[in-house]
Design a protein around this motif. Structure first.
Motif, PDB file in Angstrom:
ATOM      1  N   SER A 147       0.832  -1.194   0.000  1.00 23.55           N
ATOM      2  CA  SER A 147       0.000   0.000   0.000  1.00 23.55           C
ATOM      3  C   SER A 147       0.869   1.248   0.000  1.00 23.55           C
ATOM      4  O   SER A 147       1.968   1.262   0.554  1.00 23.55           O
ATOM      5  CB  SER A 147      -0.899   0.024   1.232  1.00 23.55           C
ATOM      6  OG  SER A 147      -1.762  -1.081   1.224  1.00 23.55           O
ATOM      7  N   TYR A 148       0.329   2.307  -0.597  1.00 23.83           N
ATOM      8  CA  TYR A 148       1.078   3.562  -0.680  1.00 23.83           C
ATOM      9  C   TYR A 148       1.273   4.183   0.699  1.00 23.83           C
ATOM     10  O   TYR A 148       0.362   4.228   1.511  1.00 23.83           O
ATOM     11  CB  TYR A 148       0.364   4.571  -1.566  1.00 23.83           C
ATOM     12  CG  TYR A 148       0.994   5.942  -1.458  1.00 23.83           C
ATOM     13  CD1 TYR A 148       2.164   6.227  -2.142  1.00 23.83           C
ATOM     14  CD2 TYR A 148       0.447   6.923  -0.632  1.00 23.83           C
ATOM     15  CE1 TYR A 148       2.775   7.451  -2.019  1.00 23.83           C
ATOM     16  CE2 TYR A 148       1.057   8.161  -0.506  1.00 23.83           C
ATOM     17  CZ  TYR A 148       2.218   8.418  -1.199  1.00 23.83           C
ATOM     18  OH  TYR A 148       2.829   9.636  -1.076  1.00 23.83           O
ATOM     19  N   SER A 149       2.475   4.652   0.915  1.00 22.46           N
ATOM     20  CA  SER A 149       2.764   5.544   2.031  1.00 22.46           C
ATOM     21  C   SER A 149       3.982   6.366   1.619  1.00 22.46           C
ATOM     22  O   SER A 149       4.857   5.858   0.906  1.00 22.46           O
ATOM     23  CB  SER A 149       3.055   4.774   3.327  1.00 22.46           C
ATOM     24  OG  SER A 149       4.349   4.220   3.301  1.00 22.46           O
ATOM     25  N   PRO A 150       4.046   7.611   2.043  1.00 22.12           N
ATOM     26  CA  PRO A 150       5.196   8.440   1.665  1.00 22.12           C
ATOM     27  C   PRO A 150       6.523   7.815   2.097  1.00 22.12           C
ATOM     28  O   PRO A 150       7.505   7.887   1.359  1.00 22.12           O
ATOM     29  CB  PRO A 150       4.942   9.758   2.397  1.00 22.12           C
ATOM     30  CG  PRO A 150       3.469   9.816   2.592  1.00 22.12           C
ATOM     31  CD  PRO A 150       3.045   8.392   2.786  1.00 22.12           C
ATOM     32  N   GLU A 151       6.540   7.189   3.258  1.00 18.82           N
ATOM     33  CA  GLU A 151       7.778   6.582   3.756  1.00 18.82           C
ATOM     34  C   GLU A 151       8.210   5.406   2.887  1.00 18.82           C
ATOM     35  O   GLU A 151       9.403   5.208   2.647  1.00 18.82           O
ATOM     36  CB  GLU A 151       7.612   6.112   5.201  1.00 18.82           C
ATOM     37  CG  GLU A 151       7.331   7.222   6.192  1.00 18.82           C
ATOM     38  CD  GLU A 151       5.863   7.668   6.198  1.00 18.82           C
ATOM     39  OE1 GLU A 151       4.962   6.908   5.754  1.00 18.82           O
ATOM     40  OE2 GLU A 151       5.619   8.800   6.642  1.00 18.82           O
ATOM     41  N   ALA A 152       7.252   4.621   2.424  1.00 17.22           N
ATOM     42  CA  ALA A 152       7.570   3.459   1.599  1.00 17.22           C
ATOM     43  C   ALA A 152       8.065   3.867   0.209  1.00 17.22           C
ATOM     44  O   ALA A 152       8.881   3.181  -0.391  1.00 17.22           O
ATOM     45  CB  ALA A 152       6.353   2.547   1.478  1.00 17.22           C
ATOM     46  N   TRP A 153       7.561   4.989  -0.285  1.00 19.84           N
ATOM     47  CA  TRP A 153       7.935   5.437  -1.620  1.00 19.84           C
ATOM     48  C   TRP A 153       9.199   6.296  -1.636  1.00 19.84           C
ATOM     49  O   TRP A 153       9.792   6.505  -2.680  1.00 19.84           O
ATOM     50  CB  TRP A 153       6.784   6.206  -2.254  1.00 19.84           C
ATOM     51  CG  TRP A 153       5.739   5.290  -2.827  1.00 19.84           C
ATOM     52  CD1 TRP A 153       5.284   4.118  -2.300  1.00 19.84           C
ATOM     53  CD2 TRP A 153       5.020   5.472  -4.030  1.00 19.84           C
ATOM     54  NE1 TRP A 153       4.314   3.569  -3.089  1.00 19.84           N
ATOM     55  CE2 TRP A 153       4.125   4.381  -4.163  1.00 19.84           C
ATOM     56  CE3 TRP A 153       5.020   6.453  -4.995  1.00 19.84           C
ATOM     57  CZ2 TRP A 153       3.273   4.252  -5.244  1.00 19.84           C
ATOM     58  CZ3 TRP A 153       4.153   6.325  -6.073  1.00 19.84           C
ATOM     59  CH2 TRP A 153       3.293   5.224  -6.191  1.00 19.84           C
ATOM     60  N   ARG A 154       9.633   6.810  -0.494  1.00 17.14           N
ATOM     61  CA  ARG A 154      10.790   7.708  -0.446  1.00 17.14           C
ATOM     62  C   ARG A 154      12.042   7.098  -1.071  1.00 17.14           C
ATOM     63  O   ARG A 154      12.721   7.772  -1.857  1.00 17.14           O
ATOM     64  CB  ARG A 154      11.047   8.158   1.002  1.00 17.14           C
ATOM     65  CG  ARG A 154      12.235   9.055   1.205  1.00 17.14           C
ATOM     66  CD  ARG A 154      12.316  10.343   0.383  1.00 17.14           C
ATOM     67  NE  ARG A 154      11.056  11.029   0.175  1.00 17.14           N
ATOM     68  CZ  ARG A 154      10.830  11.858  -0.875  1.00 17.14           C
ATOM     69  NH1 ARG A 154      11.754  12.099  -1.769  1.00 17.14           N
ATOM     70  NH2 ARG A 154       9.666  12.449  -1.017  1.00 17.14           N
ATOM     71  N   PRO A 155      12.392   5.827  -0.783  1.00 17.44           N
ATOM     72  CA  PRO A 155      13.596   5.264  -1.415  1.00 17.44           C
ATOM     73  C   PRO A 155      13.518   5.251  -2.947  1.00 17.44           C
ATOM     74  O   PRO A 155      14.509   5.498  -3.629  1.00 17.44           O
ATOM     75  CB  PRO A 155      13.664   3.842  -0.851  1.00 17.44           C
ATOM     76  CG  PRO A 155      12.931   3.920   0.451  1.00 17.44           C
ATOM     77  CD  PRO A 155      11.828   4.914   0.217  1.00 17.44           C
ATOM     78  N   TRP A 156      12.325   4.969  -3.472  1.00 14.30           N
ATOM     79  CA  TRP A 156      12.144   4.973  -4.923  1.00 14.30           C
ATOM     80  C   TRP A 156      12.327   6.384  -5.475  1.00 14.30           C
ATOM     81  O   TRP A 156      13.058   6.592  -6.447  1.00 14.30           O
ATOM     82  CB  TRP A 156      10.775   4.421  -5.277  1.00 14.30           C
ATOM     83  CG  TRP A 156      10.394   4.548  -6.727  1.00 14.30           C
ATOM     84  CD1 TRP A 156      11.225   4.594  -7.807  1.00 14.30           C
ATOM     85  CD2 TRP A 156       9.084   4.629  -7.254  1.00 14.30           C
ATOM     86  NE1 TRP A 156      10.511   4.690  -8.969  1.00 14.30           N
ATOM     87  CE2 TRP A 156       9.186   4.715  -8.660  1.00 14.30           C
ATOM     88  CE3 TRP A 156       7.822   4.618  -6.677  1.00 14.30           C
ATOM     89  CZ2 TRP A 156       8.081   4.798  -9.497  1.00 14.30           C
ATOM     90  CZ3 TRP A 156       6.716   4.696  -7.521  1.00 14.30           C
ATOM     91  CH2 TRP A 156       6.839   4.785  -8.906  1.00 14.30           C
ATOM     92  N   LEU A 157      11.675   7.346  -4.872  1.00 16.22           N
ATOM     93  CA  LEU A 157      11.780   8.719  -5.353  1.00 16.22           C
ATOM     94  C   LEU A 157      13.213   9.231  -5.273  1.00 16.22           C
ATOM     95  O   LEU A 157      13.696   9.900  -6.191  1.00 16.22           O
ATOM     96  CB  LEU A 157      10.833   9.626  -4.564  1.00 16.22           C
ATOM     97  CG  LEU A 157       9.342   9.276  -4.686  1.00 16.22           C
ATOM     98  CD1 LEU A 157       8.516  10.149  -3.771  1.00 16.22           C
ATOM     99  CD2 LEU A 157       8.879   9.373  -6.121  1.00 16.22           C
TER     100      LEU A 157
END
Length: 83
Positions: A32-42
Protein backbone atom coordinates in the motif's frame (compact mmCIF):
# COMPACT_ATOMS: atom_id res chain seq x y z
CA UNK A 1 18.05 4.52 -47.09
CA UNK A 2 18.13 6.26 -43.73
CA UNK A 3 20.80 5.31 -41.23
CA UNK A 4 19.69 4.25 -37.78
CA UNK A 5 20.95 6.77 -35.19
CA UNK A 6 23.84 5.61 -33.05
CA UNK A 7 22.81 4.86 -29.49
CA UNK A 8 24.88 6.48 -26.78
CA UNK A 9 27.19 4.26 -24.78
CA UNK A 10 25.74 3.35 -21.40
CA UNK A 11 28.24 3.74 -18.56
CA UNK A 12 28.08 1.03 -15.91
CA UNK A 13 27.42 3.52 -13.12
CA UNK A 14 24.29 4.81 -14.87
CA UNK A 15 23.15 1.27 -15.54
CA UNK A 16 23.51 0.32 -11.88
CA UNK A 17 21.70 3.48 -10.71
CA UNK A 18 18.80 2.72 -13.08
CA UNK A 19 18.59 -0.87 -11.87
CA UNK A 20 18.57 0.32 -8.25
CA UNK A 21 15.78 2.79 -9.03
CA UNK A 22 13.75 0.05 -10.70
CA UNK A 23 14.25 -2.29 -7.74
CA UNK A 24 13.14 0.50 -5.40
CA UNK A 25 10.05 1.06 -7.58
CA UNK A 26 9.11 -2.61 -7.39
CA UNK A 27 9.52 -2.57 -3.61
CA UNK A 28 7.51 0.64 -3.23
CA UNK A 29 4.61 -0.52 -5.37
CA UNK A 30 4.43 -4.00 -3.84
CA UNK A 31 2.51 -2.70 -0.82
CA UNK A 32 0.00 0.00 0.00
CA UNK A 33 1.08 3.56 -0.68
CA UNK A 34 2.76 5.54 2.03
CA UNK A 35 5.20 8.44 1.67
CA UNK A 36 7.78 6.58 3.76
CA UNK A 37 7.57 3.46 1.60
CA UNK A 38 7.93 5.44 -1.62
CA UNK A 39 10.79 7.71 -0.45
CA UNK A 40 13.60 5.26 -1.41
CA UNK A 41 12.14 4.97 -4.92
CA UNK A 42 11.78 8.72 -5.35
CA UNK A 43 15.31 9.31 -4.06
CA UNK A 44 16.75 6.63 -6.36
CA UNK A 45 14.87 7.99 -9.37
CA UNK A 46 16.11 11.51 -8.64
CA UNK A 47 19.68 10.24 -8.29
CA UNK A 48 19.63 8.46 -11.65
CA UNK A 49 18.07 11.48 -13.37
CA UNK A 50 20.77 13.80 -11.98
CA UNK A 51 23.49 11.38 -13.08
CA UNK A 52 22.06 11.06 -16.60
CA UNK A 53 21.77 14.83 -16.92
CA UNK A 54 25.35 15.35 -15.71
CA UNK A 55 26.74 12.66 -18.02
CA UNK A 56 24.92 14.03 -21.06
CA UNK A 57 26.08 17.58 -20.28
CA UNK A 58 29.69 16.41 -19.96
CA UNK A 59 29.67 14.32 -23.15
CA UNK A 60 29.74 16.13 -26.48
CA UNK A 61 27.07 15.06 -28.92
CA UNK A 62 25.02 13.06 -26.42
CA UNK A 63 21.34 13.88 -26.12
CA UNK A 64 20.06 13.66 -22.56
CA UNK A 65 16.84 12.07 -23.80
CA UNK A 66 18.64 9.48 -25.96
CA UNK A 67 20.99 8.64 -23.10
CA UNK A 68 18.08 8.16 -20.70
CA UNK A 69 16.30 5.85 -23.15
CA UNK A 70 19.50 3.86 -23.75
CA UNK A 71 20.06 3.49 -20.00
CA UNK A 72 16.49 2.31 -19.42
CA UNK A 73 16.63 -0.17 -22.31
CA UNK A 74 20.00 -1.58 -21.21
CA UNK A 75 18.79 -2.00 -17.62
CA UNK A 76 15.60 -3.71 -18.79
CA UNK A 77 17.54 -6.12 -21.03
CA UNK A 78 19.93 -6.98 -18.21
CA UNK A 79 17.06 -7.54 -15.77
CA UNK A 80 15.26 -9.77 -18.29
CA UNK A 81 18.44 -11.75 -18.97
CA UNK A 82 18.88 -12.36 -15.25
CA UNK A 83 15.19 -13.21 -15.10
Amino acid sequence: MAKEPKRPDVPDDLLQLQRAAEAARRAATAASYSPEAWRPWLDAAEKVQRAITAHAAATAGVSRYELEMAVKQAAKKLDEAEG
